[in-house]
Design a protein around this motif. Structure first.
Motif, PDB file in Angstrom:
ATOM      1  N   PHE A 143       0.875  -1.170   0.000  1.00 18.77           N
ATOM      2  CA  PHE A 143       0.000   0.000   0.000  1.00 18.77           C
ATOM      3  C   PHE A 143       0.914   1.223   0.000  1.00 18.77           C
ATOM      4  O   PHE A 143       1.690   1.417   0.945  1.00 18.77           O
ATOM      5  CB  PHE A 143      -0.886  -0.021   1.241  1.00 18.77           C
ATOM      6  CG  PHE A 143      -1.829   1.155   1.386  1.00 18.77           C
ATOM      7  CD1 PHE A 143      -2.418   1.754   0.280  1.00 18.77           C
ATOM      8  CD2 PHE A 143      -2.152   1.638   2.651  1.00 18.77           C
ATOM      9  CE1 PHE A 143      -3.305   2.826   0.431  1.00 18.77           C
ATOM     10  CE2 PHE A 143      -3.033   2.712   2.806  1.00 18.77           C
ATOM     11  CZ  PHE A 143      -3.609   3.303   1.695  1.00 18.77           C
ATOM     12  N   VAL A 144       0.866   2.002  -1.071  1.00 16.97           N
ATOM     13  CA  VAL A 144       1.743   3.165  -1.231  1.00 16.97           C
ATOM     14  C   VAL A 144       0.908   4.428  -0.979  1.00 16.97           C
ATOM     15  O   VAL A 144      -0.074   4.666  -1.681  1.00 16.97           O
ATOM     16  CB  VAL A 144       2.355   3.206  -2.649  1.00 16.97           C
ATOM     17  CG1 VAL A 144       3.304   4.397  -2.786  1.00 16.97           C
ATOM     18  CG2 VAL A 144       3.059   1.895  -2.974  1.00 16.97           C
ATOM     19  N   VAL A 145       1.309   5.171   0.032  1.00 15.75           N
ATOM     20  CA  VAL A 145       0.563   6.369   0.423  1.00 15.75           C
ATOM     21  C   VAL A 145       1.441   7.604   0.223  1.00 15.75           C
ATOM     22  O   VAL A 145       2.570   7.643   0.726  1.00 15.75           O
ATOM     23  CB  VAL A 145       0.178   6.315   1.923  1.00 15.75           C
ATOM     24  CG1 VAL A 145      -0.622   7.562   2.312  1.00 15.75           C
ATOM     25  CG2 VAL A 145      -0.586   5.052   2.256  1.00 15.75           C
ATOM     26  N   VAL A 146       0.931   8.585  -0.496  1.00 15.03           N
ATOM     27  CA  VAL A 146       1.552   9.915  -0.511  1.00 15.03           C
ATOM     28  C   VAL A 146       0.462  10.888  -0.087  1.00 15.03           C
ATOM     29  O   VAL A 146      -0.656  10.848  -0.620  1.00 15.03           O
ATOM     30  CB  VAL A 146       2.096  10.290  -1.903  1.00 15.03           C
ATOM     31  CG1 VAL A 146       2.683  11.704  -1.876  1.00 15.03           C
ATOM     32  CG2 VAL A 146       3.168   9.299  -2.353  1.00 15.03           C
ATOM     33  N   ASP A 147       0.776  11.697   0.914  1.00 15.09           N
ATOM     34  CA  ASP A 147      -0.230  12.667   1.370  1.00 15.09           C
ATOM     35  C   ASP A 147       0.463  13.922   1.893  1.00 15.09           C
ATOM     36  O   ASP A 147       1.659  13.910   2.205  1.00 15.09           O
ATOM     37  CB  ASP A 147      -1.110  12.056   2.469  1.00 15.09           C
ATOM     38  CG  ASP A 147      -2.419  12.818   2.664  1.00 15.09           C
ATOM     39  OD1 ASP A 147      -2.745  13.714   1.846  1.00 15.09           O
ATOM     40  OD2 ASP A 147      -3.137  12.520   3.644  1.00 15.09           O
ATOM     41  N   TRP A 148      -0.318  14.978   1.994  1.00 17.07           N
ATOM     42  CA  TRP A 148       0.159  16.224   2.610  1.00 17.07           C
ATOM     43  C   TRP A 148       0.544  15.910   4.041  1.00 17.07           C
ATOM     44  O   TRP A 148      -0.198  15.224   4.753  1.00 17.07           O
ATOM     45  CB  TRP A 148      -0.953  17.279   2.571  1.00 17.07           C
ATOM     46  CG  TRP A 148      -1.438  17.561   1.189  1.00 17.07           C
ATOM     47  CD1 TRP A 148      -2.622  17.150   0.632  1.00 17.07           C
ATOM     48  CD2 TRP A 148      -0.749  18.296   0.175  1.00 17.07           C
ATOM     49  NE1 TRP A 148      -2.700  17.584  -0.668  1.00 17.07           N
ATOM     50  CE2 TRP A 148      -1.574  18.294  -0.966  1.00 17.07           C
ATOM     51  CE3 TRP A 148       0.480  18.958   0.124  1.00 17.07           C
ATOM     52  CZ2 TRP A 148      -1.206  18.924  -2.159  1.00 17.07           C
ATOM     53  CZ3 TRP A 148       0.846  19.586  -1.052  1.00 17.07           C
ATOM     54  CH2 TRP A 148       0.010  19.565  -2.177  1.00 17.07           C
ATOM     55  N   SER A 149       1.668  16.447   4.483  1.00 19.24           N
ATOM     56  CA  SER A 149       2.158  16.112   5.821  1.00 19.24           C
ATOM     57  C   SER A 149       1.846  17.199   6.847  1.00 19.24           C
ATOM     58  O   SER A 149       1.930  18.395   6.545  1.00 19.24           O
ATOM     59  CB  SER A 149       3.671  15.896   5.778  1.00 19.24           C
ATOM     60  OG  SER A 149       4.134  15.669   7.094  1.00 19.24           O
ATOM     61  N   GLY A 150       1.550  16.741   8.049  1.00 17.03           N
ATOM     62  CA  GLY A 150       1.327  17.662   9.170  1.00 17.03           C
ATOM     63  C   GLY A 150       2.568  18.461   9.528  1.00 17.03           C
ATOM     64  O   GLY A 150       2.470  19.483  10.207  1.00 17.03           O
TER      65      GLY A 150
END
Ligand SMILES: C[S@@+](CC[C@H](N)C(=O)[O-])C[C@H]1O[C@@H](n2cnc3c(N)ncnc32)[C@H](O)[C@@H]1O
Length: 181
Positions: free
Chosen positions: A128-135
């Motif tokens: 599962f490859v996740v790219v998201d805006w980081s906190g």
């Protein structure tokens, strides 16, 4: 469900090629097995990344909660090997082990609960490859920083849902995580 769902009226913003500054097709492909038979894109939106990945998989399941997003995807053109699935994370209409690899781009903060991730683990056989805006990001682009997870928090959520993390990195505005159930 996580923080608020992306407003379909703002879908035009998802078509901006500037977005490749924050996540490229190449970095997603690098973390995926070669030509997965069944690839899932969780929170596929208008299909911006789905369409990029479709030539490199046998079948792609583009899962999104909002029919309006799938409508936009249809307007953009749906690749022949892409199946549009209207479903909420946590209620995937797929059987156990039905998926070989999954990606989720800029959506983890909207979908990630332990229950939703456990349901993904149920259907997933591979990474599962996740790219998201980081906190930890600066907030120059993307949702407000208080609506985002840091990579350490995302890691904790995935682990609590039964995933093992093989890679987790912070970048200036986003994080990338690779996990397996
Ligand atoms: C910010 S958009 C990103 C879309 C796409 N991944 C991209 O990078 O272009 C987030 C998408 O996730 C979908 N979404 C939000 N919550 C969801 C949920 N609980 N289950 C399925 N999809 C969800 C929204 O409808 C929206 O299309």
């Amino acid at each position: 469900m996580g923080f608020h769902t992306f407003d379909a009226d703002r879908a035009d913003g998802l078509e901006d090629p500037e977005r490749f500054r924050y996540c490229s097709r190449e970095e997603l492909l690098q973390e995926l097995p070669a030509r997965p038979e069944r690839l899932l894109d969780l929170g596929s939106g208008t299909g911006f990344y789905t369409s990029e990945l479709a030539p490199y998989a046998e079948t792609v399941y583009a899962v999104d909660l909002q029919p309006a997003m799938h409508a936009r995807h249809r307007d953009n053109g749906v690749a022949e090997n892409v199946r549009l699935v209207t479903a909420e994370a946590g209620r995937l209409p797929l059987s156990e082990g039905a998926i070989d690899a999954a990606v989720s781009t800029m959506t983890f903060h909207e979908t990630a609960t332990t229950e939703a991730l456990a349901d993904l683990a149920r259907v997933l056989e591979g990474p599962f490859v996740v790219v998201d805006w980081s906190g930890t990001g600066e907030g120059a682009a993307g949702p407000p920083t208080e609506e985002r997870f840091a990579v350490s928090e995302a890691r904790g959520l995935l682990e609590s849902a039964g995933f093992e993390i093989s890679r987790g990195v912070e970048r200036p505005e986003t994080f990338l995580l690779v996990a397996a159930a």
